[in-house]
Design a protein around this motif. Sequence first.
Motif, PDB file in Angstrom:
ATOM      1  N   ASN A 150     -64.768 -15.944  17.723  1.00  0.00           N
ATOM      2  CA  ASN A 150     -65.456 -17.202  17.998  1.00  0.00           C
ATOM      3  C   ASN A 150     -64.976 -17.820  19.297  1.00  0.00           C
ATOM      4  O   ASN A 150     -65.760 -18.408  20.033  1.00  0.00           O
ATOM      5  CB  ASN A 150     -65.246 -18.189  16.853  1.00  0.00           C
ATOM      6  N   GLN A 151     -63.677 -17.680  19.595  1.00  0.00           N
ATOM      7  CA  GLN A 151     -63.143 -18.235  20.838  1.00  0.00           C
ATOM      8  C   GLN A 151     -63.750 -17.536  22.044  1.00  0.00           C
ATOM      9  O   GLN A 151     -64.071 -18.180  23.040  1.00  0.00           O
ATOM     10  CB  GLN A 151     -61.615 -18.127  20.875  1.00  0.00           C
ATOM     11  N   ASP A 152     -63.952 -16.215  21.961  1.00  0.00           N
ATOM     12  CA  ASP A 152     -64.595 -15.487  23.055  1.00  0.00           C
ATOM     13  C   ASP A 152     -66.012 -15.987  23.264  1.00  0.00           C
ATOM     14  O   ASP A 152     -66.464 -16.171  24.390  1.00  0.00           O
ATOM     15  CB  ASP A 152     -64.636 -13.988  22.764  1.00  0.00           C
ATOM     16  N   ALA A 153     -66.738 -16.184  22.179  1.00  0.00           N
ATOM     17  CA  ALA A 153     -68.114 -16.680  22.267  1.00  0.00           C
ATOM     18  C   ALA A 153     -68.155 -18.084  22.861  1.00  0.00           C
ATOM     19  O   ALA A 153     -69.022 -18.402  23.671  1.00  0.00           O
ATOM     20  CB  ALA A 153     -68.773 -16.667  20.898  1.00  0.00           C
ATOM     21  N   GLU A 154     -67.203 -18.918  22.473  1.00  0.00           N
ATOM     22  CA  GLU A 154     -67.152 -20.263  23.039  1.00  0.00           C
ATOM     23  C   GLU A 154     -66.845 -20.216  24.522  1.00  0.00           C
ATOM     24  O   GLU A 154     -67.455 -20.931  25.308  1.00  0.00           O
ATOM     25  CB  GLU A 154     -66.101 -21.099  22.319  1.00  0.00           C
ATOM     26  N   ASP A 155     -65.883 -19.374  24.916  1.00  0.00           N
ATOM     27  CA  ASP A 155     -65.524 -19.260  26.326  1.00  0.00           C
ATOM     28  C   ASP A 155     -66.689 -18.722  27.153  1.00  0.00           C
ATOM     29  O   ASP A 155     -66.886 -19.130  28.295  1.00  0.00           O
ATOM     30  CB  ASP A 155     -64.317 -18.350  26.497  1.00  0.00           C
ATOM     31  N   PRO A 209     -73.494 -21.735  19.739  1.00  0.00           N
ATOM     32  CA  PRO A 209     -74.256 -22.978  19.758  1.00  0.00           C
ATOM     33  C   PRO A 209     -73.355 -24.212  19.697  1.00  0.00           C
ATOM     34  O   PRO A 209     -72.204 -24.138  19.279  1.00  0.00           O
ATOM     35  CB  PRO A 209     -75.121 -22.881  18.493  1.00  0.00           C
ATOM     36  N   ILE A 210     -73.897 -25.329  20.121  1.00  0.00           N
ATOM     37  CA  ILE A 210     -73.200 -26.611  20.033  1.00  0.00           C
ATOM     38  C   ILE A 210     -73.678 -27.290  18.756  1.00  0.00           C
ATOM     39  O   ILE A 210     -74.874 -27.497  18.568  1.00  0.00           O
ATOM     40  CB  ILE A 210     -73.536 -27.509  21.235  1.00  0.00           C
ATOM     41  N   VAL A 212     -78.119 -28.587  15.938  1.00  0.00           N
ATOM     42  CA  VAL A 212     -77.549 -27.403  16.566  1.00  0.00           C
ATOM     43  C   VAL A 212     -78.344 -27.177  17.846  1.00  0.00           C
ATOM     44  O   VAL A 212     -79.568 -27.079  17.808  1.00  0.00           O
ATOM     45  CB  VAL A 212     -77.644 -26.170  15.648  1.00  0.00           C
ATOM     46  N   GLN A 213     -77.631 -27.112  18.974  1.00  0.00           N
ATOM     47  CA  GLN A 213     -78.291 -26.961  20.268  1.00  0.00           C
ATOM     48  C   GLN A 213     -77.754 -25.739  20.989  1.00  0.00           C
ATOM     49  O   GLN A 213     -76.628 -25.313  20.763  1.00  0.00           O
ATOM     50  CB  GLN A 213     -78.039 -28.208  21.128  1.00  0.00           C
TER      51      GLN A 213
END
Length: 58
Positions: free
Chosen positions: A3-8, A13-14, A24-25
């Motif tokens: 999940n951290q890789d996807a966030e970086d 989604p936000i 959810v955006q």
Amino acid sequence: MTNQDAEDAGTSPITRASGRGHTVQARHVRDNRLADALQRQAFAAMRASPGARHYHDE
């Protein structure tokens, strides 16, 4: 991919929640080089691993 890789990479989604609502955006700003590298890694794993392919197809 974590999940951290996807966030970086900016591909996750936000999620925003308030007292009443929940939205959810999609992100509009992302690290294209990191996102491309993660996508290549995911497709390579899918081609090489029957378990990864099965997980993706579900």
